[in-house]
Design an enzyme around this catalytic site. Structure first.
Site, PDB file in Angstrom:
ATOM      1  N   ARG A 133      25.368   5.772  -8.534  1.00 40.81           N
ATOM      2  CA  ARG A 133      24.616   5.275  -7.366  1.00 40.81           C
ATOM      3  C   ARG A 133      25.428   5.388  -6.080  1.00 40.81           C
ATOM      4  O   ARG A 133      24.867   5.643  -5.017  1.00 40.81           O
ATOM      5  CB  ARG A 133      24.199   3.829  -7.595  1.00 40.81           C
ATOM      6  CG  ARG A 133      23.088   3.735  -8.612  1.00 40.81           C
ATOM      7  CD  ARG A 133      22.695   2.310  -8.849  1.00 40.81           C
ATOM      8  NE  ARG A 133      21.506   2.248  -9.667  1.00 40.81           N
ATOM      9  CZ  ARG A 133      21.184   1.231 -10.453  1.00 40.81           C
ATOM     10  NH1 ARG A 133      21.984   0.181 -10.527  1.00 40.81           N
ATOM     11  NH2 ARG A 133      20.088   1.249 -11.149  1.00 40.81           N
ATOM     12  N   LYS A 162       6.777  -1.368 -24.055  1.00 41.20           N
ATOM     13  CA  LYS A 162       5.493  -2.062 -23.940  1.00 41.20           C
ATOM     14  C   LYS A 162       4.420  -1.272 -23.197  1.00 41.20           C
ATOM     15  O   LYS A 162       4.680  -0.698 -22.153  1.00 41.20           O
ATOM     16  CB  LYS A 162       5.719  -3.353 -23.174  1.00 41.20           C
ATOM     17  CG  LYS A 162       6.545  -4.379 -23.900  1.00 41.20           C
ATOM     18  CD  LYS A 162       6.309  -5.664 -23.181  1.00 41.20           C
ATOM     19  CE  LYS A 162       7.324  -6.722 -23.337  1.00 41.20           C
ATOM     20  NZ  LYS A 162       7.373  -7.506 -22.103  1.00 41.20           N
ATOM     21  N   GLY A 192      12.333   1.135 -11.719  1.00 40.00           N
ATOM     22  CA  GLY A 192      11.128   0.405 -11.307  1.00 40.00           C
ATOM     23  C   GLY A 192      10.476   1.034 -10.085  1.00 40.00           C
ATOM     24  O   GLY A 192       9.248   1.114  -9.989  1.00 40.00           O
ATOM     25  N   GLY A 203      15.551   5.146 -15.129  1.00 36.56           N
ATOM     26  CA  GLY A 203      15.841   4.235 -16.241  1.00 36.56           C
ATOM     27  C   GLY A 203      16.306   4.930 -17.508  1.00 36.56           C
ATOM     28  O   GLY A 203      17.206   5.759 -17.475  1.00 36.56           O
TER      29      GLY A 203
END
Ligand code: AMP
Length: 407
Positions: A35, A208, A388, A365
């Site tokens: 990052r 999920k 996200g 991710g």
């Protein structure tokens, strides 16, 4: 808003929001500086064009990880741990001062005294309540430090926080813009969403269904094929009458996924589910395993990876694509025994990119970890730095960190 190249930077103090939320080990040594490296082109550009840089970022979640006495751990979550490494990354010649506050008299004094070519690293913005609550008082105090505001923190662009969003309104449109990283993220994701070359294949996975509902709905509209792998798939299999043993499943989403399957049919979107799985007798790296059909997983067994026939079917579909979006692993890839499906899909995506000229966007991710783990980061078209944030961008949401700059 202006492109970074069009901002007037010479002699200005640029307030730059980056995502320096890097992992640190127990000795506060950075274990992955991706990052920080991602923000270097923007920092270097500003310095090379006669500006000075005031860097602000968050690091971790200090308000969620309090000390036993209830106070924030101002040492553990300090950006001071990053100061020396930033100096090294900038080639050792640039003077990087650390301000042990994000706003306040000292920070203001330091900012006022800056000369072109210098850098100030501000303390963790999340030490302030006003950051996550997007308070205008905190945002205004940040804004007073700089003449120009640049946002290069794509990983935080989905947060409506003071330093990522509110602060922008204290700068005129011609005094604010995106950094190079942010611009590249926006350009690549927009290319996929607005003008993709068909066939478009979207690979979805992860734990999920409920985290990916909006994404799936959006994908049905513009993808030709959607692969559903990972833990998400078992809710689909069960909804269609299959036996899934102890596999992860969201029973309150069974009707929903049936609707989704119906919608996909109406839109002529092919939805591919696994046909076989590697099942385990427990959720553990050393579990016993066996290969099973996806719709007949025995009681007390749980599917933790896709099987070889699924890998073959998914890879075939990927090989025909011209545009590929990948978000989410095919199994519990953190355990070596269940990492094969994700690794093979990573290879199929890289192969389609290299041999078929497909444009591939790896959506942040865990998919990024999988691509990197397999040494394939330079063989795909774009690897997003935002988990996200990329998910929400692909869902079609307007991200606060982007909207505030665009005005
Ligand atoms: P997400 O953050 O939703 O993309 O989910 C990523 C997580 O999903 C990873 O930590 C995986 O271990 C987990 N996952 C993938 N497949 C399965 C599965 N079959 N059962 C349980 N967890 C899974």
């Amino acid at each position: 808003m202006a492109a970074l190249e069009d901002l007037h930077i010479e002699g200005k103090r640029v307030l730059l929001r980056v995502d320096f939320n890097v992992p640190l080990d127990e000795n506060f040594v950075i274990t992955d500086d991706t990052r920080m490296r991602a923000a270097l082109p923007t920092i270097q550009y500003i310095l090379d064009h006669g500006g000075s840089v005031i860097i602000m970022s968050h690091l971790g979640r200090p308000k969620k990880n309090l000390l036993p006495n209830g106070e924030m751990d101002r040492f553990r979550f300090s950006l001071k741990h990053l100061q020396n490494h930033l100096v090294d990354l900038l080639g050792g010649e640039v003077h990087v001062k650390f301000s042990n506050e994000s706003v306040g008299k000292t920070a203001k004094l330091m900012a006022d005294k800056m000369s072109p070519g210098s850098v100030i690293l501000l303390e963790n913005t999340r030490f302030y309540k006003g950051e996550t609550k997007a308070y205008t008082t905190f945002a205004q105090a940040l804004a007073e430090l700089g003449d120009v505001y640049v946002n290069d923190a794509f990983g935080s662009a989905h947060r409506d926080h003071a330093s990522t969003s509110t602060v922008a309104k204290y700068f005129k449109p011609e005094e604010r813009g995106f950094g190079f990283l942010m611009q590249a993220e926006i350009d690549n994701a927009s290319k996929v969403l607005n003008d993709p070359e068909h066939p478009v294949i979207a690979i979805t996975g992860g734990a999920k269904v409920s985290d990916k509902l909006l994404l799936l709905e959006r994908l049905i509209d513009f993808a030709d094929t959607i692969i559903v792998g990972g833990g998400m798939a078992y809710t689909f299999v069960k909804a269609q009458g299959g036996s899934i043993g102890d596999s992860i499943c969201e029973d309150d989403k069974l009707d929903y996924v049936l609707d989704l399957l119906e919608k996909a049919k109406e839109k002529n979107t092919t939805l591919l589910l696994p046909v076989d799985n590697v099942a385990a007798d427990k959720f553990a790296p050393d579990a016993q395993t066996k290969l099973v059909q996806s719709n007949s997983i025995p009681d007390n067994w749980q599917g933790l990876d896709i099987g070889p026939e699924s890998i073959k079917q998914f890879s075939d579909a990927i090989s025909k694509a011209k545009t590929i979006i990948w978000n989410g692993p095919m199994g519990v890839f953190e355990f070596e025994a269940f990492a094969t499906g994700t690794s093979e899909i990573a290879k199929a995506v890289a192969k389609a990119t290299q041999e078929n000229g497909a444009f591939s966007l790896i959506g942040g991710g865990d998919s990024v970890s999988a691509i990197k783990k397999n040494g394939l980061a330079d063989q795909v078209s774009f690897v997003s730095t935002g988990g996200g944030a990329m998910l929400e961008f692909l869902e079609g949401k307007k991200l606060p960190g982007i909207a505030s700059i665009e005005g």
